[in-house]
Scaffold this motif. Structure first.
Motif, PDB file in Angstrom:
ATOM      1  N   UNK A  81       4.028  10.142   5.097  1.00  0.00           N
ATOM      2  CA  UNK A  81       3.288   8.964   5.580  1.00  0.00           C
ATOM      3  C   UNK A  81       2.449   8.368   4.460  1.00  0.00           C
ATOM      4  N   UNK A  82       1.730   9.226   3.733  1.00  0.00           N
ATOM      5  CA  UNK A  82       0.864   8.750   2.653  1.00  0.00           C
ATOM      6  C   UNK A  82       1.683   8.083   1.555  1.00  0.00           C
ATOM      7  N   UNK A  83       2.804   8.694   1.208  1.00  0.00           N
ATOM      8  CA  UNK A  83       3.658   8.136   0.159  1.00  0.00           C
ATOM      9  C   UNK A  83       4.233   6.792   0.585  1.00  0.00           C
ATOM     10  N   UNK A  84       4.665   6.697   1.838  1.00  0.00           N
ATOM     11  CA  UNK A  84       5.234   5.434   2.345  1.00  0.00           C
ATOM     12  C   UNK A  84       4.185   4.341   2.367  1.00  0.00           C
ATOM     13  N   UNK A  85       2.974   4.683   2.794  1.00  0.00           N
ATOM     14  CA  UNK A  85       1.893   3.688   2.822  1.00  0.00           C
ATOM     15  C   UNK A  85       1.626   3.159   1.419  1.00  0.00           C
ATOM     16  N   UNK A  86       1.740   4.030   0.422  1.00  0.00           N
ATOM     17  CA  UNK A  86       1.491   3.612  -0.951  1.00  0.00           C
ATOM     18  C   UNK A  86       2.567   2.704  -1.518  1.00  0.00           C
ATOM     19  N   UNK A  87       3.763   2.706  -0.887  1.00  0.00           N
ATOM     20  CA  UNK A  87       4.862   1.874  -1.378  1.00  0.00           C
ATOM     21  C   UNK A  87       4.844   0.460  -0.799  1.00  0.00           C
ATOM     22  N   UNK A  88       4.063   0.258   0.246  1.00  0.00           N
ATOM     23  CA  UNK A  88       4.007  -1.059   0.905  1.00  0.00           C
ATOM     24  C   UNK A  88       2.972  -1.939   0.216  1.00  0.00           C
ATOM     25  N   UNK A  89       3.399  -3.083  -0.306  1.00  0.00           N
ATOM     26  CA  UNK A  89       2.479  -3.943  -1.063  1.00  0.00           C
ATOM     27  C   UNK A  89       2.149  -5.263  -0.377  1.00  0.00           C
ATOM     28  N   UNK A  90       2.644  -5.464   0.835  1.00  0.00           N
ATOM     29  CA  UNK A  90       2.314  -6.717   1.540  1.00  0.00           C
ATOM     30  C   UNK A  90       1.175  -6.527   2.538  1.00  0.00           C
ATOM     31  N   UNK A  91       0.818  -5.269   2.815  1.00  0.00           N
ATOM     32  CA  UNK A  91      -0.285  -4.958   3.715  1.00  0.00           C
ATOM     33  C   UNK A  91      -1.231  -3.992   3.008  1.00  0.00           C
ATOM     34  N   UNK A  92      -2.476  -3.989   3.395  1.00  0.00           N
ATOM     35  CA  UNK A  92      -3.469  -3.090   2.799  1.00  0.00           C
ATOM     36  C   UNK A  92      -3.994  -2.106   3.845  1.00  0.00           C
ATOM     37  N   UNK A  93      -4.622  -1.046   3.366  1.00  0.00           N
ATOM     38  CA  UNK A  93      -5.121   0.002   4.244  1.00  0.00           C
ATOM     39  C   UNK A  93      -6.228  -0.519   5.161  1.00  0.00           C
ATOM     40  N   UNK A  94      -6.061  -0.249   6.456  1.00  0.00           N
ATOM     41  CA  UNK A  94      -7.059  -0.666   7.428  1.00  0.00           C
ATOM     42  C   UNK A  94      -7.771   0.523   8.059  1.00  0.00           C
ATOM     43  N   UNK A  95      -7.017   1.582   8.341  1.00  0.00           N
ATOM     44  CA  UNK A  95      -7.629   2.727   9.024  1.00  0.00           C
ATOM     45  C   UNK A  95      -6.768   3.971   8.846  1.00  0.00           C
ATOM     46  N   UNK A  96      -7.410   5.119   8.713  1.00  0.00           N
ATOM     47  CA  UNK A  96      -6.729   6.413   8.657  1.00  0.00           C
ATOM     48  C   UNK A  96      -7.427   7.330   9.649  1.00  0.00           C
ATOM     49  N   UNK A  97      -6.667   7.966  10.529  1.00  0.00           N
ATOM     50  CA  UNK A  97      -7.267   8.839  11.542  1.00  0.00           C
ATOM     51  C   UNK A  97      -6.401  10.069  11.760  1.00  0.00           C
ATOM     52  N   UNK A  98      -7.056  11.203  11.988  1.00  0.00           N
ATOM     53  CA  UNK A  98      -6.368  12.452  12.268  1.00  0.00           C
ATOM     54  C   UNK A  98      -6.625  12.856  13.717  1.00  0.00           C
ATOM     55  N   UNK A  99      -5.626  13.508  14.330  1.00  0.00           N
ATOM     56  CA  UNK A  99      -5.767  13.952  15.715  1.00  0.00           C
ATOM     57  C   UNK A  99      -4.767  15.071  15.971  1.00  0.00           C
ATOM     58  N   UNK A 100      -4.581  15.402  17.239  1.00  0.00           N
ATOM     59  CA  UNK A 100      -3.619  16.428  17.626  1.00  0.00           C
ATOM     60  C   UNK A 100      -2.376  15.776  18.214  1.00  0.00           C
TER      61      UNK A 100
END
Length: 243
Positions: free
Chosen positions: A132-151
């Motif tokens: 997930x982290x690697x894929x998010x880093x490859x996307x250049x048309x959108x920027x990081x908005x939120x990161x959340x951890x859960x079960x």
């Protein structure tokens, strides 16, 4: 066939009514009797577990004078992000879906529409944090908005089951101790309710300096999960029994 006299019919009906009324009064009197030797109590069971589900929201906001042009720009940015993310999608490990897509007017001081503001989102989630982290880093048309951890659902169900067993055993032990403390030999369960909740740190990242630099360098987004505590509470009433 012999007919029953009218007066006899009336007497029979009156007897039935009298019996019904007497029965209803008896039931009301019984239900109104105060409960004796009934104790209210509650017990909890808690299990702490590592969070195993990551949700990353990527987004972009644009504004412009023409709503149609702005909508197309947002759609183009989202389509590009989707195309890139789908290359690495894997059920349960990296699932993706579109999030909020909105377009609203921007008003001037005179109350007239001066332009338009729009937002679009793409959500990446799953158990494979690295993917997930690697894929998010490859996307250049959108920027990081939120990161959340859960079960995850499966993890939550398992942990809730473990916590529930602990809570029930605690409830039974406490009920038995209370019964003995008051001089009774045991108890019977009258009513019970079960409630579940979970708490834990949910790290969130803001889309500031991290976004542009990481996207340009095609670097994965740094992620580290915390722990959640799932707690189940059993509450109810028991009837103390025995000498």
């Amino acid at each position: 066939m012999q007919k029953i006299p009218l007066i006899a019919t009336k007497i029979i009906a009156s007897s039935v009514i009298a019996i019904c009324a007497s029965s209803a009064f008896s039931q009301e009197s019984t239900s109104a009797a105060p409960l004796r030797n009934v104790v209210q109590l509650s017990a909890s069971g808690a299990v702490e577990v590592q969070q195993d589900w990551l949700t990353v929201v990527l987004a972009t906001s644009r504004d412009g004078a023409d709503a149609v042009i702005l909508q197309n720009q947002l759609k183009t940015a989202l389509d590009s992000a989707l195309a890139e993310a789908k290359k690495y999608a894997q059920a349960g490990q990296l699932d993706l879906h579109t999030g909020n897509f909105s377009l609203s007017p921007r008003y001037g001081k005179d109350g007239k529409i001066q332009g338009w503001v729009g937002t679009t989102e793409l959500v990446l989630e799953g158990r494979d944090f690295s993917r997930i982290a690697s894929t998010a880093g490859k996307i250049n048309t959108l920027t990081m908005s939120n990161v959340a951890f859960s079960l995850s659902r499966s993890q939550r169900a398992q942990v809730e089951g473990d916590a529930q067993l602990l809570a029930i055993e605690q409830f039974k032990s406490k009920a038995q101790d209370i019964a003995k403390g008051f001089g009774f030999s045991g108890y019977s369960l009258r009513e019970v309710s079960v409630n579940t909740n979970d708490t834990g740190p949910t790290p969130r990242m803001r889309p500031m300096a991290m976004s542009a630099k990481l996207m340009e360098a095609d670097m994965p987004v740094p992620t580290e999960a915390g722990r959640s505590t799932v707690q189940v509470t059993v509450s109810g009433a028991v009837q103390l029994t025995g000498p």
